[in-house]
Design a protein around this motif. Structure first.
Motif, PDB file in Angstrom:
ATOM      1  N   THR A 116       0.845  -1.189   0.000  1.00  0.00           N
ATOM      2  CA  THR A 116       0.000   0.000   0.000  1.00  0.00           C
ATOM      3  C   THR A 116       0.884   1.243   0.000  1.00  0.00           C
ATOM      4  OG1 THR A 116      -0.142   0.157   2.417  1.00  0.00           O
ATOM      5  CG2 THR A 116      -1.823  -1.188   1.299  1.00  0.00           C
ATOM      6  N   TYR A 117       0.261   2.388  -0.156  1.00  0.00           N
ATOM      7  CA  TYR A 117       0.932   3.686  -0.093  1.00  0.00           C
ATOM      8  C   TYR A 117       0.716   4.183   1.329  1.00  0.00           C
ATOM      9  CZ  TYR A 117       2.328   8.257  -2.030  1.00  0.00           C
ATOM     10  OH  TYR A 117       2.977   9.438  -2.328  1.00  0.00           O
ATOM     11  N   PHE A 118       1.786   4.319   2.124  1.00  0.00           N
ATOM     12  CA  PHE A 118       1.669   4.418   3.583  1.00  0.00           C
ATOM     13  C   PHE A 118       2.630   5.452   4.148  1.00  0.00           C
ATOM     14  CE2 PHE A 118       3.199   3.066   7.759  1.00  0.00           C
ATOM     15  CZ  PHE A 118       1.997   2.916   8.445  1.00  0.00           C
ATOM     16  N   GLY A 119       2.224   6.159   5.195  1.00  0.00           N
ATOM     17  CA  GLY A 119       3.097   7.084   5.904  1.00  0.00           C
ATOM     18  C   GLY A 119       2.597   7.364   7.316  1.00  0.00           C
ATOM     19  N   LEU A 120       3.511   7.866   8.175  1.00  0.00           N
ATOM     20  CA  LEU A 120       3.194   8.198   9.566  1.00  0.00           C
ATOM     21  C   LEU A 120       3.634   9.616   9.866  1.00  0.00           C
ATOM     22  CD1 LEU A 120       4.645   5.036  11.374  1.00  0.00           C
ATOM     23  CD2 LEU A 120       2.245   5.489  10.908  1.00  0.00           C
ATOM     24  N   LEU A 121       2.848  10.317  10.676  1.00  0.00           N
ATOM     25  CA  LEU A 121       3.239  11.658  11.104  1.00  0.00           C
ATOM     26  C   LEU A 121       2.611  11.982  12.445  1.00  0.00           C
ATOM     27  CD1 LEU A 121       0.839  14.096  10.704  1.00  0.00           C
ATOM     28  CD2 LEU A 121       1.096  13.259   8.387  1.00  0.00           C
ATOM     29  N   THR A 122       3.184  12.984  13.094  1.00  0.00           N
ATOM     30  CA  THR A 122       2.600  13.551  14.312  1.00  0.00           C
ATOM     31  C   THR A 122       2.267  14.989  13.983  1.00  0.00           C
ATOM     32  OG1 THR A 122       4.002  12.126  15.664  1.00  0.00           O
ATOM     33  CG2 THR A 122       2.977  14.004  16.759  1.00  0.00           C
ATOM     34  N   ASP A 123       1.006  15.377  14.150  1.00  0.00           N
ATOM     35  CA  ASP A 123       0.615  16.739  13.768  1.00  0.00           C
ATOM     36  C   ASP A 123       1.076  17.754  14.809  1.00  0.00           C
ATOM     37  OD1 ASP A 123      -1.327  16.958  15.855  1.00  0.00           O
ATOM     38  OD2 ASP A 123      -2.987  16.491  14.524  1.00  0.00           O
ATOM     39  N   GLN A 124       0.845  19.009  14.520  1.00  0.00           N
ATOM     40  CA  GLN A 124       1.315  20.092  15.389  1.00  0.00           C
ATOM     41  C   GLN A 124       0.690  20.069  16.783  1.00  0.00           C
ATOM     42  OE1 GLN A 124      -0.124  24.050  14.120  1.00  0.00           O
ATOM     43  NE2 GLN A 124      -1.422  22.932  12.656  1.00  0.00           N
ATOM     44  N   PHE A 125      -0.355  19.250  16.982  1.00  0.00           N
ATOM     45  CA  PHE A 125      -1.006  19.155  18.280  1.00  0.00           C
ATOM     46  C   PHE A 125      -0.626  17.876  19.022  1.00  0.00           C
ATOM     47  CE2 PHE A 125      -3.679  21.674  15.452  1.00  0.00           C
ATOM     48  CZ  PHE A 125      -3.674  22.881  16.148  1.00  0.00           C
ATOM     49  N   GLY A 126       0.313  17.112  18.450  1.00  0.00           N
ATOM     50  CA  GLY A 126       0.787  15.893  19.096  1.00  0.00           C
ATOM     51  C   GLY A 126      -0.020  14.642  18.789  1.00  0.00           C
ATOM     52  N   ILE A 127      -0.977  14.732  17.864  1.00  0.00           N
ATOM     53  CA  ILE A 127      -1.785  13.574  17.482  1.00  0.00           C
ATOM     54  C   ILE A 127      -1.045  12.784  16.416  1.00  0.00           C
ATOM     55  CG2 ILE A 127      -3.996  12.777  16.540  1.00  0.00           C
ATOM     56  CD1 ILE A 127      -4.129  14.112  19.365  1.00  0.00           C
ATOM     57  N   GLN A 128      -0.985  11.466  16.592  1.00  0.00           N
ATOM     58  CA  GLN A 128      -0.284  10.590  15.656  1.00  0.00           C
ATOM     59  C   GLN A 128      -1.262  10.084  14.598  1.00  0.00           C
ATOM     60  OE1 GLN A 128       3.111   8.398  17.982  1.00  0.00           O
ATOM     61  NE2 GLN A 128       1.160   7.998  18.979  1.00  0.00           N
ATOM     62  N   TRP A 129      -0.862  10.206  13.331  1.00  0.00           N
ATOM     63  CA  TRP A 129      -1.671   9.794  12.201  1.00  0.00           C
ATOM     64  C   TRP A 129      -0.910   8.808  11.335  1.00  0.00           C
ATOM     65  CZ3 TRP A 129      -6.573  11.905  11.583  1.00  0.00           C
ATOM     66  CH2 TRP A 129      -6.862  13.040  12.354  1.00  0.00           C
ATOM     67  N   MET A 130      -1.650   7.881  10.733  1.00  0.00           N
ATOM     68  CA  MET A 130      -1.092   7.047   9.678  1.00  0.00           C
ATOM     69  C   MET A 130      -2.041   7.183   8.482  1.00  0.00           C
ATOM     70  SD  MET A 130      -1.913   3.117  10.926  1.00  0.00           S
ATOM     71  CE  MET A 130      -0.530   3.088  12.017  1.00  0.00           C
ATOM     72  N   VAL A 131      -1.445   7.250   7.299  1.00  0.00           N
ATOM     73  CA  VAL A 131      -2.243   7.287   6.079  1.00  0.00           C
ATOM     74  C   VAL A 131      -1.922   6.039   5.271  1.00  0.00           C
ATOM     75  CG1 VAL A 131      -2.403   9.801   6.006  1.00  0.00           C
ATOM     76  CG2 VAL A 131      -0.553   8.657   4.810  1.00  0.00           C
TER      77      VAL A 131
END
Length: 135
Positions: A116-131
């Motif tokens: 799959t097309y995948f990535g991880l990040l932490t936004d400016q508010f500290g919430i962790q996201w994966m796409v």
């Protein structure tokens, strides 16, 4: 259409936790992938790399065993991601890049080992996201 689901991280007891969630919500696991299935030489072969439990209509609770270095800083509060499942690479890039503004890209979007097309990040508010989106 984008769907958003929780992705939970555990220090080695994912299977126990998900069997509990299954007893609460019912249903069957739609995926159970152990580390040995993706990495035959992994030192935690029987632990869970990915598990998914559909709940209701269109909702899925997912999880993994965050072991070794992955779990070193794992505590209640940072032990989950919000998983965004999109339909196209363009949609994935748009959402990922927008969420990354002012935040930290932990894993840039790439073609994952599981296809799959995948990535991880932490936004400016500290919430962790994966796409994630199918290729």
């Amino acid at each position: 259409m984008i769907t958003i689901n929780p992705y939970l991280n555990f220090k080695g007891n994912t299977e126990e936790a998900f069997n509990f969630y299954k007893s609460v919500f019912g249903g069957e696991f739609s995926a159970v992938v152990r580390f040995k299935d993706m990495e035959p030489e992994n030192k935690y072969p029987e632990k869970i790399m990915h598990i998914a439990l559909p709940v209701g209509t269109g909702n899925v609770i997912m999880g993994t065993d965050a072991l070794g270095k992955m779990g070193d800083d794992l505590v209640a509060g940072n032990n989950f991601f919000i998983s965004i499942n999109s339909q196209t690479k363009d949609e994935t890039d748009k959402v990922f890049n927008a969420l990354a503004v002012g935040g930290t890209v932990n894993v840039p979007v790439y073609k994952s080992e599981w296809g799959t097309y995948f990535g991880l990040l932490t936004d400016q508010f500290g919430i962790q996201w994966m796409v994630d989106c199918p290729l």
